[in-house]
Write an enzyme that holds these catalytic residues in place. Structure first.
Site, mmCIF file in Angstrom:
data_model
loop_
_atom_site.group_PDB
_atom_site.id
_atom_site.type_symbol
_atom_site.label_atom_id
_atom_site.label_comp_id
_atom_site.label_asym_id
_atom_site.label_seq_id
_atom_site.Cartn_x
_atom_site.Cartn_y
_atom_site.Cartn_z
ATOM 1 N N GLU A 184 -9.798 -49.709 72.363
ATOM 2 C CA GLU A 184 -9.696 -49.247 73.743
ATOM 3 C C GLU A 184 -10.795 -48.230 74.036
ATOM 4 O OE1 GLU A 184 -5.717 -47.683 74.208
ATOM 5 O OE2 GLU A 184 -4.828 -49.398 73.143
ATOM 6 N N LYS B 60 -12.279 -44.772 75.074
ATOM 7 C CA LYS B 60 -11.702 -43.428 75.119
ATOM 8 C C LYS B 60 -12.132 -42.809 76.442
ATOM 9 C CE LYS B 60 -10.629 -39.470 72.328
ATOM 10 N NZ LYS B 60 -10.749 -38.399 73.282
ATOM 11 N N ASP C 261 -12.711 -40.392 79.469
ATOM 12 C CA ASP C 261 -13.013 -38.969 79.495
ATOM 13 C C ASP C 261 -12.390 -38.348 80.739
ATOM 14 O OD1 ASP C 261 -14.014 -36.663 78.567
ATOM 15 O OD2 ASP C 261 -16.112 -37.084 79.033
ATOM 16 N N TYR D 65 -2.035 -46.179 78.908
ATOM 17 C CA TYR D 65 -2.281 -46.742 77.582
ATOM 18 C C TYR D 65 -1.107 -46.704 76.612
ATOM 19 C CZ TYR D 65 -3.829 -41.866 76.917
ATOM 20 O OH TYR D 65 -3.921 -40.512 76.906
ATOM 21 N N LYS E 185 -16.337 -41.818 68.152
ATOM 22 C CA LYS E 185 -17.040 -41.184 69.262
ATOM 23 C C LYS E 185 -18.489 -41.669 69.335
ATOM 24 C CE LYS E 185 -15.412 -37.950 71.273
ATOM 25 N NZ LYS E 185 -14.721 -36.675 71.105
ATOM 26 N N CYS F 145 -32.055 -1.805 67.073
ATOM 27 C CA CYS F 145 -31.059 -2.503 67.893
ATOM 28 C C CYS F 145 -31.547 -2.574 69.341
ATOM 29 C CB CYS F 145 -29.730 -1.763 67.817
ATOM 30 S SG CYS F 145 -28.545 -2.331 69.051
ATOM 31 N N CYS G 144 -29.018 -0.082 71.453
ATOM 32 C CA CYS G 144 -28.915 1.374 71.288
ATOM 33 C C CYS G 144 -30.102 1.973 70.549
ATOM 34 C CB CYS G 144 -27.620 1.732 70.557
ATOM 35 S SG CYS G 144 -27.666 1.336 68.805
ATOM 36 N N CYS H 39 -26.737 -3.937 63.500
ATOM 37 C CA CYS H 39 -27.128 -2.666 64.103
ATOM 38 C C CYS H 39 -26.353 -1.585 63.370
ATOM 39 C CB CYS H 39 -26.777 -2.678 65.584
ATOM 40 S SG CYS H 39 -26.527 -1.034 66.284
ATOM 41 N N CYS I 263 -23.227 2.581 69.473
ATOM 42 C CA CYS I 263 -23.908 1.490 70.169
ATOM 43 C C CYS I 263 -22.984 0.952 71.265
ATOM 44 C CB CYS I 263 -24.252 0.386 69.171
ATOM 45 S SG CYS I 263 -24.949 -1.063 69.950
HETATM 46 S S1 IVH Z 1 -3.766 -42.645 72.844
HETATM 47 C C1 IVH Z 1 -1.402 -40.189 69.681
HETATM 48 N N1 IVH Z 1 -5.675 -43.955 74.056
HETATM 49 O O1 IVH Z 1 -7.675 -38.782 74.017
HETATM 50 C C2 IVH Z 1 -2.459 -40.815 70.504
HETATM 51 N N2 IVH Z 1 -5.731 -41.572 74.154
HETATM 52 O O2 IVH Z 1 -7.427 -37.123 71.437
HETATM 53 C C3 IVH Z 1 -2.240 -40.628 71.944
HETATM 54 N N3 IVH Z 1 -7.586 -40.648 75.454
HETATM 55 O O3 IVH Z 1 -5.154 -36.589 74.899
HETATM 56 C C4 IVH Z 1 -3.364 -40.929 72.810
HETATM 57 N N4 IVH Z 1 -8.468 -42.567 76.034
HETATM 58 O O4 IVH Z 1 -6.161 -37.889 76.764
HETATM 59 C C5 IVH Z 1 -5.182 -42.746 73.760
HETATM 60 N N5 IVH Z 1 -7.282 -45.248 75.116
HETATM 61 C C6 IVH Z 1 -6.786 -44.049 74.819
HETATM 62 C C7 IVH Z 1 -7.392 -42.848 75.270
HETATM 63 C C8 IVH Z 1 -6.831 -41.626 74.903
HETATM 64 C C9 IVH Z 1 -8.560 -41.252 76.140
HETATM 65 C C10 IVH Z 1 -7.414 -39.183 75.324
HETATM 66 C C11 IVH Z 1 -6.036 -38.686 75.637
HETATM 67 C C12 IVH Z 1 -5.614 -37.830 74.479
HETATM 68 C C13 IVH Z 1 -6.863 -37.683 73.692
HETATM 69 C C14 IVH Z 1 -6.500 -37.747 72.228
#
Ligand code: IVH
Length: 661
Positions: A107, A109, A111, A219, A307, A401, A404, A419, A425
């Protein structure tokens, strides 16, 4: 058209638009239907239902958010950056499950900010932010304004109680448009979509939230309700059927190799996605296997976030200044030509110490690569040698420093230069006062960095003891200080006098004595007099205190001016309840308590401190080893769990009695 039919029709189009991403009418046609509903409701207000599509406009502003305790903690996911880390993750999972290959739900991640939505009989009744993972803020009114969050569910096969989790975010295009019109109006502009989403979701006035382009991807289903499904991808399919928006980049991969392919593909696609993502999450697809794997610390063993590597941007070092910290340590800080990287503008970057400058070979006038990964503080990765000019200057440690003028000392074997001005200071004094007043020390609310600087620069305070001599007249002469703020500050200073021995020790700012060490010292000796008198050998008897820290403590209390400072603070009325000797004689020694709900007479932190002063431990979850659960107003699932496990439950009144033991 009949109002019920019209509403259902609009909801159907909403669903097609937000969930299926497959609208069958134009925006203009949709708007016409929506207006028709608004008009009907205006003529027949008695027919308005709370979950009508017209009701997503926000409600009267709140004074503050109520707290919601999460039924299941909202945890974080561990990060992996390299392929090795991901392969190691897969290996651990396979070994633990004793299988050759694992299927993962891959999935994006997202932001944004996470949110929990609670439905009772298919109707949205509560929405909460993540907060500290255990207790979040009640943002129900705000969530109701987000069009991709269903107010009621489709179909009829949902459980009576359902908690769905996901991420609230702002699409990139909407973000740009929103910022543009904000800046035209002279309003606040957000640095990145995530901050904008977080700020918008946490508005006390939900009518403001309603005007922000928030969306949501779901999710997961929290807790054991998910277990009626076999896999994560079945959960996601069902969420879609119920009317939740689920991201369509999500795929099942068979084995970690396929995950890595998915990662590369999504990384390629990242720039063209209409929303921001900062990596990929791999989750073991089979929910029974997830259960078997369980959790370590605050993260699941069955998931990892892969990441994307942090964006690197070039900038130029304009100058290097040296900042003086609480203990006199000189920290070089590079002043850069401002650059936008990782979602924020960066113009100051710490270089930590001279060795680091040497290792990275950075000079003033150099071009450097700057990186910021997620929430991490920005750093200089390296200098770009090919662009170095002849007049690039070496960075030199000053011999005096910069604040001072005292000599700078370099201690053999230590990375930092210091310092030697000590409390002469002003930089060291500012930092020591900030530390003394900080939340985890004496907690003087409202005494922030700027105010400390003003107070020192105006000569109203030199040392922490002077805080307790401040007068309203003095405060009123400061820029931007009204009577109300002055009174609040004086009140906060007054109430800081009531503290604990551990906090007081920590507040003194003895080198290497952090919160944990201060607690250990307080517990071991039980009184300040002993700590001030004992030598380094005796200090080493305390858990976790080694020769270096013991030396710092002994040295601190040997110095005349420190002894005077402590005595003066005590004379001014700083006090703490008698404590805490660790010989089993404390009344609540070896007992563990759990707090849930809101207490009327004190904050959770106060309750915790009081229990700890009596020797008890305070835990965040209930187990059969819990002595008792203390239950305040609106208790969460912990009270239920206590009942199930037969653990004692104390009301606030009973708790008060316990404290007066
Ligand atoms: S699952 C126990 N799925 O990432 C796992 N989290 O570090 C529960 N996040 O606070 C989270 N995309 O806000 C999950 N596809 C995804 C996600 C996701 C972003 C964020 C979420 C969470 C943080 C976890």
């Amino acid at each position: 058209m009949d109002i019920v039919k019209l509403r259902t029709l609009i909801e159907e189009h909403n669903y097609r638009y937000y969930v299926l991403d497959d609208p069958v009418i134009s925006d203009t046609e949709y708007d016409a239907l929506f207006r028709e509903l608004e008009q009907l409701e205006a003529h027949h207000p008695e027919l308005i239902t709370p979950d009508s599509p017209t009701q997503r406009v926000g409600a009267a502003p709140l004074k503050k958010f109520a707290k919601i305790e999460h039924s299941v903690p909202m945890l974080s996911i561990r990060n992996g950056f390299t392929e090795e880390e991901l392969l190691a993750f897969d290996k651990r999972v396979r070994e633990k499950l004793n299988v050759d290959k694992v299927s993962y739900s891959c999935e994006p991640k997202f932001d944004g900010v996470s949110i929990a939505l609670i439905y009772e009989n298919g109707v949205l009744i509560k929405a909460a932010t993540r907060g500290d993972g255990f207790v979040g803020e009640d943002v129900t009114q705000n969530a109701k304004t987000i069009k991709s969050i269903p107010l009621h569910l489709r179909g009829n096969d949902f459980p009576d109680l359902l908690e769905v989790r996901g991420e609230v975010y702002i699409p990139l295009e909407d973000f740009e448009r929103f910022n543009e019109s904000s800046s035209k109006r002279g309003d606040k502009v957000f640095v990145n979509p995530r901050n904008a989403a977080s700020g918008s979701l946490r508005q006390l006035d939900s009518r403001i939230t309603a005007a922000r382009p928030l969306q949501m991807f779901c999710y997961s289903i929290a807790g054991d309700k998910a277990l009626q499904f076999k896999t994560q991808h079945e959960v996601l399919e069902k969420l879609k059927e119920w009317g939740f928006r689920v991201n369509d980049e999500i795929k099942v991969a068979h084995g970690i190799e396929e995950c890595l392919v998915y990662f590369k593909e999504l990384e390629q696609k990242r720039a063209s996605l209409p929303y921001e993502i900062d990596g990929v999450v791999y989750k073991v697809d089979n929910l029974r296997e997830q259960e078997e794997l369980g959790f370590v610390a605050r993260a699941p063993r069955w998931a990892i976030a892969h990441k994307f590597s942090a964006e690197e941007v070039e900038s130029e070092v304009l100058a290097v200044d040296f900042q003086v910290g609480r203990t006199g340590a000189l920290t070089p800080v590079a002043r850069l030509h401002p650059v936008f990287v990782g979602g924020v503008t960066v113009s100051n970057v710490t270089l930590h110490n001279m060795q680091e400058i040497e290792r990275k070979d950075i000079r003033i006038g150099d071009f450097v690569k700057v990186r910021r990964a997620g929430d991490v503080i920005p750093e200089i990765v390296s200098s770009v040698k090919s662009k170095r000019c002849d007049n690039a200057r070496l960075i030199e440690l000053p011999s005096k420093c910069p604040v001072c003028g005292a000599d700078v000392m370099y201690v053999e074997g230590e990375a930092v230069a210091r310092c030697s001005g000590g409390l002469y200071c002003s930089a060291q004094r500012k930092e020591s006062i900030k530390h003394f007043a900080s939340k985890t020390a004496l907690n003087i609310d409202g005494l922030g960095d700027k105010l400390v600087a003003q107070l020192i620069d105006s000569d109203f305070i030199h040392y922490v003891t002077d805080l307790y001599k401040l007068t309203e007249e003095q405060l009123l002469t400061l820029e931007r200080m009204g009577k109300k703020s002055a009174d609040n500050l004086l009140r906060a200073i007054e109430s800081s006098k009531k503290t604990t021995l551990a906090k007081f020790l920590y507040a003194l700012g003895i080198r290497e004595v952090g919160e944990a060490t201060a607690k250990n010292l307080a517990k071991y000796f039980g009184n300040l007099e002993s700590i001030m008198q004992v030598d380094a050998d005796a200090l080493q008897q305390v858990p976790d205190i080694g020769p270096v820290v013991a030396e710092h403590i002994e040295l601190f209390f040997k110095q005349k001016h420190n002894k005077e400072l402590v005595n003066e603070l005590l004379k001014q009325g700083i006090n703490w309840p008698d404590v805490e000797v660790e010989d089993g004689s404390l009344p609540l020694q070896d007992q563990t308590f759990v707090l849930t709900g809101t207490l009327e007479s004190m904050s959770r932190n106060e309750a915790k401190a009081k229990l700890e002063n009596l020797g008890a431990k305070v835990a965040s979850s209930v187990s059969k080893n819990t002595t008792a659960v203390i239950v305040g107003r609106d208790p969460g699932s912990k009270a239920k769990k206590a009942k199930e496990l037969g653990v004692a439950i104390l009301t606030e009144a009973e708790f008060a009695k316990l404290l007066s033991l």
